[in-house]
Write an enzyme that holds these catalytic residues in place. Structure first.
Site, PDB file in Angstrom:
ATOM      1  N   GLU A   1      15.914   8.068 -15.281  1.00  0.00           N
ATOM      2  CA  GLU A   1      16.001   6.476 -15.444  1.00  0.00           C
ATOM      3  C   GLU A   1      17.114   6.055 -15.096  1.00  0.00           C
ATOM      4  O   GLU A   1      17.370   5.203 -14.169  1.00  0.00           O
ATOM      5  CB  GLU A   1      15.229   5.855 -16.415  1.00  0.00           C
TER       6      GLU A   1
ATOM      7  N   TYR B   1      14.916  -2.822 -18.712  1.00  0.00           N
ATOM      8  CA  TYR B   1      13.896  -2.050 -17.936  1.00  0.00           C
ATOM      9  C   TYR B   1      13.962  -0.527 -18.404  1.00  0.00           C
ATOM     10  O   TYR B   1      12.948   0.088 -18.688  1.00  0.00           O
ATOM     11  CB  TYR B   1      14.674  -1.860 -16.518  1.00  0.00           C
TER      12      TYR B   1
ATOM     13  N   ASP C   1      11.229  -3.134 -12.819  1.00  0.00           N
ATOM     14  CA  ASP C   1      12.597  -2.998 -12.061  1.00  0.00           C
ATOM     15  C   ASP C   1      11.989  -3.740 -10.792  1.00  0.00           C
ATOM     16  O   ASP C   1      11.370  -4.616 -10.928  1.00  0.00           O
ATOM     17  CB  ASP C   1      12.582  -1.393 -11.631  1.00  0.00           C
TER      18      ASP C   1
END
Length: 371
Positions: free
Chosen positions: A42, A125, A143
């Site tokens: 991520e 996020y 996102d």
DNA sequence: CAAACGTGGCC
DNA sequence: TGGCCAAGTTT
């Protein structure tokens, strides 16, 4: 903005997850739900495309297989692993958070959004992504994909560049997200946003959720999402000094904060700083600029230089908010000159091969080898 | 909050 | 070519 009934929400979840089960992407970080794997991927994926990340992710997991390995890595090793990915504070925050997990949490991951948010580099996020994918918590991960997908599905015309817009999307998605499979739901939205509902070339006519896509049904898909424009990069002209001796270059280490923090580059002198030394900066000849630059080096660093232009157009490098235009100059200097007033040192080509270099410096070396 | 923070791909 | 986009966070 469109409001869905409970029945529509159920139908959407089912349609989306059925599609994801059949057509979701197989990616290296999706082989399991290990929070370390989810987390590293991520962070790498922030503002970075999947195809760029894949080889970096594979190398990173070989080099740093566990959060403990990452926590005890050297800064040089870490930056070498991140070299070329950009946004280098991501890597520094990654290691800082690894230290937080090992030292503050005894090697255990916090299992709440609030706990995850305490870790360096984890914002709203990423906290949502880890919480939902690794820990199966029913929280949104908003996102760019989620903004685009839901703005089109529901015709939400709020400016997604405004920070306050996020909470509106989080609230909407919190109601729609699958309580049973939140991680798959969030990842399915991302896959949808990267395919049938991409920014530039959506294919909603064949999308599994086209019946739910109000903007498409109304023929206004490309009007979403609404996003205000960012200012253009500011041009900045530099002189880049190629100072060689034997197989060494005189390099400078950039400051510990700001653009390309801590990276080594050729000495870069802003053209404005050179022209500021003239009483008539508007009418300085090319010849005089070089003399002014040599005087600047003498005054600032106690170094006596004789610079010669290297041919060709300036090397151009564009960042998000700056565009550098670097005119290369070459100079010779003895290896035993006094560098006590100079913020750098000699690096051999062997040294340079081992350390991480920013792309702009790689460009400058390439220009040299091409002539 | 607006601005800072990298790089590669696309047209 | 220049502008925009790509799984954002920090200050």
């Amino acid at each position: 903005m469109v409001e869905w009934s409970d029945e529509q929400i159920q139908a959407f979840r089912q349609t989306l997850l059925n599609w994801y089960d059949a057509h979701g992407r197989h990616l290296p970080w999706r082989e399991d739900h290990d929070p370390y794997h989810v987390w590293v991927s991520e962070i790498m994926l922030q503002q970075t495309q999947v195809n760029t990340v894949i080889p970096y992710y594979e190398r990173f997991m070989t080099r740093f297989p566990t959060v403990g390995d990452l926590a005890k890595a050297s800064e040089a090793d870490l930056m070498k692993a991140w070299e070329g990915l950009g946004y280098y504070s991501r890597a520094r925050n990654l290691q800082k958070a690894a230290g937080q997990i090992v030292n503050d949490h005894g090697g255990k991951w916090p299992r709440t959004v609030e706990g995850l948010r305490e870790l360096a580099g984890i914002g709203p996020y990423t906290a949502g992504a880890i919480a939902s994918i690794a820990f199966n918590l029913p929280v949104p991960a908003v996102d760019g994909n989620a903004f685009r997908v839901f703005s089109r599905l529901l015709e939400i015309d709020l400016d997604i560049a405004k920070p306050q817009t996020r909470q509106v999307f989080e609230k909407v998605i919190s109601r729609i997200i699958s309580p049973d499979r939140p991680g798959d739901f969030n990842q399915a939205i991302m896959d949808l946003g990267a395919s049938y509902m991409s920014a530039k070339h959506p294919d909603s006519a064949h999308s599994p959720v086209k019946a739910f896509n109000q903007a498409y049904l109304d023929g206004v898909e490309m009007q979403f999402p609404v996003k205000s424009k960012k200012p253009r990069p500011v041009k900045v002209a530099y002189y880049g000094l190629v100072i060689q001796h034997a197989d060494s270059f005189l390099m400078v280490k950039r400051p510990g904060n700001g653009l390309l923090a801590n990276f080594w580059t050729f000495p870069l002198i802003a053209e404005d700083d050179v022209l500021a030394r003239s009483d008539t900066p508007d009418m300085v000849t090319d010849e005089e600029r070089l003399t002014l630059l040599e005087q600047l080096f003498q005054d600032e660093f106690g170094l006596q230089l004789h610079v010669v232009p290297i041919g060709g157009k300036p090397v151009k490098h564009t960042f998000t908010h700056r565009q550098w235009l670097i005119s290369l100059l070459s100079a010779q200097l003895d290896s035993n000159v006094d560098l006590s007033f100079f913020p750098g040192k000699w690096l051999t080509t062997n040294d340079l091969a081992k350390i991480a270099l920013p792309k702009v410096q790689v460009k400058l070396f390439k220009r040299l080898s091409k002539g």
